[in-house]
Write an enzyme that holds these catalytic residues in place. Structure first.
Site, PDB file in Angstrom:
ATOM      1  N   CYS A 139      14.910  -3.370   9.298  1.00 38.06           N
ATOM      2  CA  CYS A 139      14.372  -4.727   9.388  1.00 38.06           C
ATOM      3  C   CYS A 139      15.043  -5.537   8.291  1.00 38.06           C
ATOM      4  O   CYS A 139      15.091  -5.119   7.137  1.00 38.06           O
ATOM      5  CB  CYS A 139      12.862  -4.730   9.177  1.00 38.06           C
ATOM      6  SG  CYS A 139      12.200  -6.418   9.043  1.00 38.06           S
ATOM      7  N   CYS A 174      11.936  -1.140   6.891  1.00 34.90           N
ATOM      8  CA  CYS A 174      12.038  -2.243   5.922  1.00 34.90           C
ATOM      9  C   CYS A 174      13.187  -1.997   4.944  1.00 34.90           C
ATOM     10  O   CYS A 174      13.175  -1.025   4.185  1.00 34.90           O
ATOM     11  CB  CYS A 174      10.720  -2.336   5.162  1.00 34.90           C
ATOM     12  SG  CYS A 174      10.779  -3.409   3.732  1.00 34.90           S
ATOM     13  N   ASP A 218      20.632  -7.414 -10.515  1.00 30.80           N
ATOM     14  CA  ASP A 218      19.210  -7.399 -10.150  1.00 30.80           C
ATOM     15  C   ASP A 218      19.121  -7.136  -8.654  1.00 30.80           C
ATOM     16  O   ASP A 218      20.102  -7.317  -7.914  1.00 30.80           O
ATOM     17  CB  ASP A 218      18.554  -8.740 -10.522  1.00 30.80           C
ATOM     18  CG  ASP A 218      17.043  -8.602 -10.675  1.00 30.80           C
ATOM     19  OD1 ASP A 218      16.506  -7.518 -10.373  1.00 30.80           O
ATOM     20  OD2 ASP A 218      16.401  -9.586 -11.089  1.00 30.80           O
ATOM     21  N   ASP A 219      17.946  -6.683  -8.197  1.00 31.37           N
ATOM     22  CA  ASP A 219      17.846  -6.310  -6.780  1.00 31.37           C
ATOM     23  C   ASP A 219      17.576  -7.492  -5.873  1.00 31.37           C
ATOM     24  O   ASP A 219      17.936  -7.472  -4.700  1.00 31.37           O
ATOM     25  CB  ASP A 219      16.768  -5.230  -6.586  1.00 31.37           C
ATOM     26  CG  ASP A 219      15.508  -5.563  -7.327  1.00 31.37           C
ATOM     27  OD1 ASP A 219      14.889  -6.575  -6.989  1.00 31.37           O
ATOM     28  OD2 ASP A 219      15.162  -4.831  -8.275  1.00 31.37           O
ATOM     29  N   CYS A 268      13.274 -10.835   6.266  1.00 29.25           N
ATOM     30  CA  CYS A 268      13.150 -11.815   5.184  1.00 29.25           C
ATOM     31  C   CYS A 268      14.513 -12.367   4.761  1.00 29.25           C
ATOM     32  O   CYS A 268      14.584 -13.427   4.149  1.00 29.25           O
ATOM     33  CB  CYS A 268      12.395 -11.220   3.995  1.00 29.25           C
ATOM     34  SG  CYS A 268      13.042  -9.654   3.449  1.00 29.25           S
ATOM     35  N   ASN A 279      -1.015   1.479   5.745  1.00 24.26           N
ATOM     36  CA  ASN A 279       0.041   0.805   4.991  1.00 24.26           C
ATOM     37  C   ASN A 279       0.780  -0.096   5.963  1.00 24.26           C
ATOM     38  O   ASN A 279       1.255   0.372   6.999  1.00 24.26           O
ATOM     39  CB  ASN A 279       1.010   1.834   4.389  1.00 24.26           C
ATOM     40  CG  ASN A 279       2.178   1.174   3.669  1.00 24.26           C
ATOM     41  OD1 ASN A 279       2.057   0.067   3.159  1.00 24.26           O
ATOM     42  ND2 ASN A 279       3.297   1.855   3.622  1.00 24.26           N
ATOM     43  N   GLY A 280       0.872  -1.381   5.631  1.00 20.13           N
ATOM     44  CA  GLY A 280       1.559  -2.317   6.528  1.00 20.13           C
ATOM     45  C   GLY A 280       0.673  -3.504   6.804  1.00 20.13           C
ATOM     46  O   GLY A 280      -0.357  -3.701   6.156  1.00 20.13           O
ATOM     47  N   SER A 338      13.978  -1.134 -11.206  1.00 21.15           N
ATOM     48  CA  SER A 338      14.525  -0.909  -9.864  1.00 21.15           C
ATOM     49  C   SER A 338      16.010  -1.283  -9.726  1.00 21.15           C
ATOM     50  O   SER A 338      16.642  -0.894  -8.752  1.00 21.15           O
ATOM     51  CB  SER A 338      13.703  -1.685  -8.835  1.00 21.15           C
ATOM     52  OG  SER A 338      13.640  -3.034  -9.207  1.00 21.15           O
ATOM     53  N   CYS A 388       0.788  -1.224   0.000  1.00 17.40           N
ATOM     54  CA  CYS A 388       0.000   0.000   0.000  1.00 17.40           C
ATOM     55  C   CYS A 388       0.820   1.274   0.000  1.00 17.40           C
ATOM     56  O   CYS A 388       1.989   1.276   0.340  1.00 17.40           O
ATOM     57  CB  CYS A 388      -0.887   0.057   1.237  1.00 17.40           C
ATOM     58  SG  CYS A 388      -2.014  -1.305   1.338  1.00 17.40           S
ATOM     59  N   CYS A 442       7.744 -12.272   4.592  1.00 11.03           N
ATOM     60  CA  CYS A 442       7.562 -10.996   5.302  1.00 11.03           C
ATOM     61  C   CYS A 442       6.181 -11.016   5.949  1.00 11.03           C
ATOM     62  O   CYS A 442       5.214 -11.406   5.323  1.00 11.03           O
ATOM     63  CB  CYS A 442       7.637  -9.844   4.312  1.00 11.03           C
ATOM     64  SG  CYS A 442       7.218  -8.268   5.084  1.00 11.03           S
ATOM     65  N   TYR A 487      14.205  -2.154  -3.276  1.00  6.66           N
ATOM     66  CA  TYR A 487      13.317  -2.478  -4.385  1.00  6.66           C
ATOM     67  C   TYR A 487      12.031  -1.644  -4.490  1.00  6.66           C
ATOM     68  O   TYR A 487      11.655  -1.221  -5.567  1.00  6.66           O
ATOM     69  CB  TYR A 487      12.961  -3.969  -4.270  1.00  6.66           C
ATOM     70  CG  TYR A 487      11.884  -4.467  -5.181  1.00  6.66           C
ATOM     71  CD1 TYR A 487      12.060  -4.466  -6.569  1.00  6.66           C
ATOM     72  CD2 TYR A 487      10.685  -4.942  -4.672  1.00  6.66           C
ATOM     73  CE1 TYR A 487      11.052  -4.929  -7.403  1.00  6.66           C
ATOM     74  CE2 TYR A 487       9.681  -5.412  -5.506  1.00  6.66           C
ATOM     75  CZ  TYR A 487       9.868  -5.393  -6.866  1.00  6.66           C
ATOM     76  OH  TYR A 487       8.900  -5.845  -7.698  1.00  6.66           O
ATOM     77  N   GLY A 489       0.871  -0.007  -5.108  1.00  5.77           N
ATOM     78  CA  GLY A 489      -0.346  -0.813  -5.119  1.00  5.77           C
ATOM     79  C   GLY A 489      -1.209  -0.428  -6.296  1.00  5.77           C
ATOM     80  O   GLY A 489      -1.454   0.760  -6.512  1.00  5.77           O
TER      81      GLY A 489
HETATM   82  S1  SF4 Z   1      10.731  -8.845   6.468  1.00  4.77           S
HETATM   83 FE1  SF4 Z   1      11.804  -8.035   4.623  1.00  4.77          FE
HETATM   84  S2  SF4 Z   1      10.207  -7.164   3.305  1.00  4.77           S
HETATM   85 FE2  SF4 Z   1       9.327  -7.459   5.370  1.00  4.77          FE
HETATM   86  S3  SF4 Z   1       9.571  -5.508   6.421  1.00  4.77           S
HETATM   87 FE3  SF4 Z   1      11.352  -6.761   6.951  1.00  4.77          FE
HETATM   88  S4  SF4 Z   1      12.897  -6.264   5.368  1.00  4.77           S
HETATM   89 FE4  SF4 Z   1      10.918  -5.516   4.631  1.00  4.77          FE
END
Ligand code: SF4
Length: 466
Positions: free
Chosen positions: A442, A246, A355-356, A445, A112-113, A293, A12, A392, A252, A38
């Site tokens: 964060c 994030c 690539d990202d 992932c 958003n989230g 990207s 979002c 994620c 990306y 989105g």
């Molecule tokens: S888990 Fe990965 S995609 Fe999700 S918020 Fe954390 S860094 Fe971002």
């Protein structure tokens, strides 16, 4: 990379204005610049100081809002939303902003989230008699606000927010106020700006540039901003906060012309590419990036490696959602609609393809083949982030763990599957260092270490889908 073929989608984007006579129109332009976050649904709710009214629908900003529809949204405050549907599913009822009317007043919400305790809160609320209109986790906040026993709206909102866990950037609008809240980890980006005497809020600063607004600052984790006719006040609803924005926003999702926490996204990506050139030096003739990207990272790699950057891949920007996609048999005959190799650039060359990220690996395999079919003698794939091994839970649709190629395969196995001559991922440490701040991200992932507790019902949802 192209989101729709990659299997990695932002959920979002949000935009809000307070104190401008053209609030709905500004929101329209703001949402348009956030469209990459989105594409499945969008809406605007406006306040004229007495009532809230809105327009929403499934589709792109330019499809849903005609000039007439926007002109009817009169008022000096507005919030808007663009949605990519995953948690809670799609459907008109889940398109935001959500609008609630009751005897004590109206409330509009844009989120958003993704909440990680939405299911348990929903269960509790339903046991207490709440009836949900949508399957989206966003609605939980409206019920918590309504049920809170505090006499003042600000306290009710703070009390409700303190019960939420996960990622949330919220815009909450009543007839007379716009409230802006960010979760205690600040997982999603959210910035404050001004346009004359009006305040504006957006998921990304690129939305300020398009309307000529001036950036003021980023919203802080655990902060609640209250904007009304008396101006702006900042309060806290969470005392204990640890910033964990994030990382994928830099890698990306966000637009290269946006700044997040004072770091320009294009520059961040370039630095990731430069770091990659140090970690993965390769003898080659040209560097190319997968549009859009990965271009910035490819430029950074080329600059640091002293190898020319070339446009080895072209994206066809006019392949819309309604375009008739080639059938499997036509695809096998080589009908490629979204990306094309530039034969004149890659033929007879050793190519470094930046690539990202790699999600399922199917797209990388297709692009490597495309470059080789166009005459590249070697294709070395370098990725400007570490392998994505975990899902994620915070609003990015990264597929289920089973679909993530890196969740159970080694780098060598992935290289073999995508048909590349070599494959290198950026290290997690290198990625953080390249951004110039050694904490505050964060990396869930990539590393499996998430900034919040993950609730069992959320885990079950993620591991069952796919
Ligand atoms: S888990 Fe990965 S995609 Fe999700 S918020 Fe954390 S860094 Fe971002």
């Amino acid at each position: 990379m192209l989101a729709e073929i990659k299997g990695l989608n932002e959920e979002c984007g949000i935009f809000g204005v307070f104190g401008h006579p053209d609030a709905a129109q500004l929101t329209y332009y703001g949402l348009h610049s956030l469209q990459h976050r989105g594409q499945e649904g969008t809406g605007i709710v406006v306040s004229d100081g007495k009532t809230l009214k809105g327009v929403k629908g499934e589709g792109l900003v330019a499809e849903i809002f005609t000039a007439e529809a926007v002109a009817e949204l009169t008022g000096s405050a507005a919030i808007g939303h663009v949605r990519y549907a995953t948690a809670g599913g799609g459907g008109y009822e889940n398109v935001q902003p959500l609008l609630f009317h009751s005897q004590s007043g109206s409330l509009a919400l844009a989120h958003n989230g993704n909440l990680v305790n939405a299911n348990s809160l929903k269960h509790q609320l339903e046991t207490q008699g709440s009836i949900f209109q949508t399957s989206s986790d966003t609605e939980v906040l409206a019920h918590l606000i309504r049920r809170s026993g505090f006499p003042h709206m600000n306290d009710r909102v703070k009390n409700a927010l303190s019960m939420l866990k996960g990622a949330y950037a919220y815009l909450i609008m009543t007839e007379t106020e716009l409230m802006v809240a960010l979760d205690p980890h600040g997982l999603r980006p959210l910035s404050l700006g001004c346009l004359g005497d009006a305040y504006v809020v957006a998921s990304e600063t690129c939305a300020f540039d398009v309307i000529g607004a001036e950036y003021i600052r980023d919203i802080q984790p655990g902060e609640l901003l209250i904007i009304n006719e008396n101006g702006l006040t900042s309060e806290r609803f969470a005392m204990s906060t640890t910033k964990a924005i994030c990382m994928m926003e830099y890698v990306y999702f966000s637009r290269p012309d946006s700044n997040i926490q004072g770091i320009n996204v294009h520059t961040a990506r370039k630095n990731l590419g430069k770091r990659l050139a140090v970690e993965a030096p390769i003898d080659a003739d040209v560097v190319t990036g997968v549009p859009d990207s990965s271009i910035s990272a490819a430029i950074g790699y080329a600059e640091a490696a002293g190898i020319p950057y070339e446009m080895g891949l072209i994206k066809n920007k006019y392949v819309g959602r309604t375009f008739i996609q080639p059938s499997q048999s036509l695809r096998e005959q080589g009908v490629k609609m979204k990306l094309s190799p530039v034969r004149g650039v890659v033929e007879g060359k050793r190519v470094i393809m930046v690539d990202d990220s790699i999600v399922r690996g199917t797209t990388s395999r297709r692009i490597v083949k495309m470059l080789k079919d166009a005459g590249a003698t070697e294709v070395h794939v370098v990725i400007s982030s570490p392998p994505i091994k975990n899902p994620c839970f915070y609003g990015i649709d990264t597929s289920s763990k089973e679909e993530l190629i890196a969740s159970d395969k080694s780098v060598e196995e992935i290289r073999d599957l995508i048909g590349a001559d070599s494959l290198t991922f950026l290290s997690a440490g290198g990625m953080v260092e390249a951004l110039g701040q050694d904490s505050g991200y964060c990396l869930g992932c990539f590393t499996g270490n998430y900034p919040t507790e993950i609730y069992p019902d959320t885990l079950q949802y993620y591991y069952q889908r796919g």
